[in-house]
Design a protein around this motif. Structure first.
Motif, short mmCIF file in Angstrom:
data_model
loop_
_atom_site.label_atom_id
_atom_site.label_comp_id
_atom_site.label_asym_id
_atom_site.label_seq_id
_atom_site.Cartn_x
_atom_site.Cartn_y
_atom_site.Cartn_z
N PHE A 35 -12.78 19.74 -36.52
CA PHE A 35 -13.22 18.94 -35.37
C PHE A 35 -14.26 17.90 -35.78
O PHE A 35 -14.16 16.72 -35.46
CB PHE A 35 -13.79 19.84 -34.28
N TRP A 36 -15.30 18.35 -36.51
CA TRP A 36 -16.37 17.42 -36.89
C TRP A 36 -15.86 16.38 -37.89
O TRP A 36 -16.34 15.24 -37.91
CB TRP A 36 -17.57 18.18 -37.45
N GLY A 67 -0.09 8.78 -30.46
CA GLY A 67 0.75 9.92 -30.84
C GLY A 67 0.46 10.38 -32.25
O GLY A 67 0.46 11.58 -32.54
N PHE A 68 0.18 9.43 -33.14
CA PHE A 68 -0.22 9.77 -34.51
C PHE A 68 -1.52 10.56 -34.50
O PHE A 68 -1.71 11.48 -35.30
CB PHE A 68 -0.37 8.50 -35.34
N GLY A 69 -2.43 10.23 -33.58
CA GLY A 69 -3.68 10.98 -33.46
C GLY A 69 -3.43 12.44 -33.13
O GLY A 69 -4.08 13.33 -33.69
N LEU A 70 -2.49 12.69 -32.25
CA LEU A 70 -2.19 14.08 -31.88
C LEU A 70 -1.44 14.81 -32.99
O LEU A 70 -1.76 15.95 -33.34
CB LEU A 70 -1.36 14.11 -30.59
N ALA A 185 -9.72 14.53 -32.42
CA ALA A 185 -10.88 15.37 -32.13
C ALA A 185 -10.76 15.99 -30.75
O ALA A 185 -11.07 17.18 -30.55
CB ALA A 185 -12.16 14.55 -32.24
N LEU A 186 -10.33 15.21 -29.77
CA LEU A 186 -10.16 15.74 -28.41
C LEU A 186 -9.08 16.81 -28.36
O LEU A 186 -9.20 17.80 -27.62
CB LEU A 186 -9.81 14.60 -27.44
N GLY A 187 -8.04 16.63 -29.18
CA GLY A 187 -6.98 17.64 -29.23
C GLY A 187 -7.46 18.95 -29.83
O GLY A 187 -6.99 20.03 -29.46
N LEU A 188 -8.42 18.87 -30.76
CA LEU A 188 -8.96 20.07 -31.40
C LEU A 188 -10.05 20.75 -30.58
O LEU A 188 -10.27 21.95 -30.72
CB LEU A 188 -9.55 19.70 -32.78
#
Length: 280
Positions: A35-36, A67-70, A185-188
């Motif tokens: 996450f960090w 979508g790549f972020g997720l 980060a939001l997904g984690l």
């Protein structure tokens, strides 16, 4: 020059494990490290993109970047951690580094890159080398969950190469990660149990985010602009050789004979790939 950039990235990524181990020793969980890494990295890439005035993404590409972020951040980071949990670090590493083979298969129809005998030989040598490094010593626990999470981590890791080739012609690296890392980060975030951190733990996290994420990705994508996706994927497998050497020097982790054979195979694969690239 493309090979040099990718080797720099692989070296920085190779340091990630030892600095993560330092964070674990300080009581930080693997998912919190992930996450960090994404959260601090998003600040660095965001500042870079805004400073260079490269923050704009065309509406038609926004869905793909998010979508790549997720997939490339949230799912990849989480899947790899679950693969380690289900099957151990050795099996997770073997399955993760099937990614170059997946890249070769995906790049053929998607990017129209030729599959040559040299590429196949280099892929075979590097995959055998990584398997030997990962499997030497210890126990390997194969289960359906370990196989599922391991292959999911490999697939999402392979998407880095394919996505980079498709979108780096339109956007800079900071622009892509300005959007992808915060989403990752939001997904984690819902998966993380936050712990009280020492100064040393923060130091490890800052190194991971600034050099092993920000610096490594800048170097890698600079290399990817100059190399085919398959070549970049194979060269990046120099990472486990670096990781093993640093772990030996820092943490006293030793290779068995098979591990040294594996390291030699990885280096031989890099040599085959480099020589084939010069002939073309």
């Amino acid at each position: 020059m493309g090979y040099v950039y990718v080797l720099i990235a692989a070296t920085l990524w190779g340091l990630l494990g030892s600095f993560s181990k330092l964070a674990f020793q300080e009581g930080i969980t693997p998912l919190e490290v992930a996450f960090w890494r994404a959260a601090i990295g998003s600040v660095l890439f965001g500042a870079h993109a805004l400073l260079l005035r490269q923050a704009k993404v065309a509406p038609r590409d926004l869905v793909a970047v998010l979508g790549f972020g997720l997939l490339g951040i949230s799912v990849f980071y989480a899947a790899y951690q679950f693969a380690v949990q289900a099957g151990g670090a050795a099996l997770a590493a073997v399955l993760l580094y099937t990614a170059p083979a997946l890249v070769a298969l995906l790049a053929w129809p998607l990017l129209h890159e030729r599959m040559t005998a040299g590429k196949l030989a280099a892929l075979g040598l590097t995959l055998l080398g990584v398997a030997a490094i990962s499997l030497q010593g210890g126990e390997v626990r194969l289960s359906a969950a370990a196989l599922l999470w391991g292959m999911l981590s490999a697939f999402t890791y392979a998407l880095y190469y394919i996505f980079g080739k498709l979108y780096l012609s339109r956007y800079s690296t900071p622009t892509i990660f300005l959007y992808a890392l915060p989403v990752g980060a939001l997904g984690l975030f819902p998966l993380v149990q936050f712990e009280t951190k020492s100064l040393l733990a923060w130091g490890a996290l800052l190194f991971i985010a600034s050099l092993a994420t920000y610096g490594a990705n800048l170097a890698y994508y600079a290399g990817l602009r100059r190399l085919e996706a398959t070549r970049a994927a194979v060269v990046a497998t120099f990472e486990p050789v670096v990781a093993a050497g640093v772990a030996f020097a820092w943490w006293g982790e030793r290779f068995g004979p098979l591990g040294y054979v594996g390291a030699g195979l990885v280096l031989l694969g890099l040599l085959v790939l480099t020589l084939e690239g010069r002939r073309r």
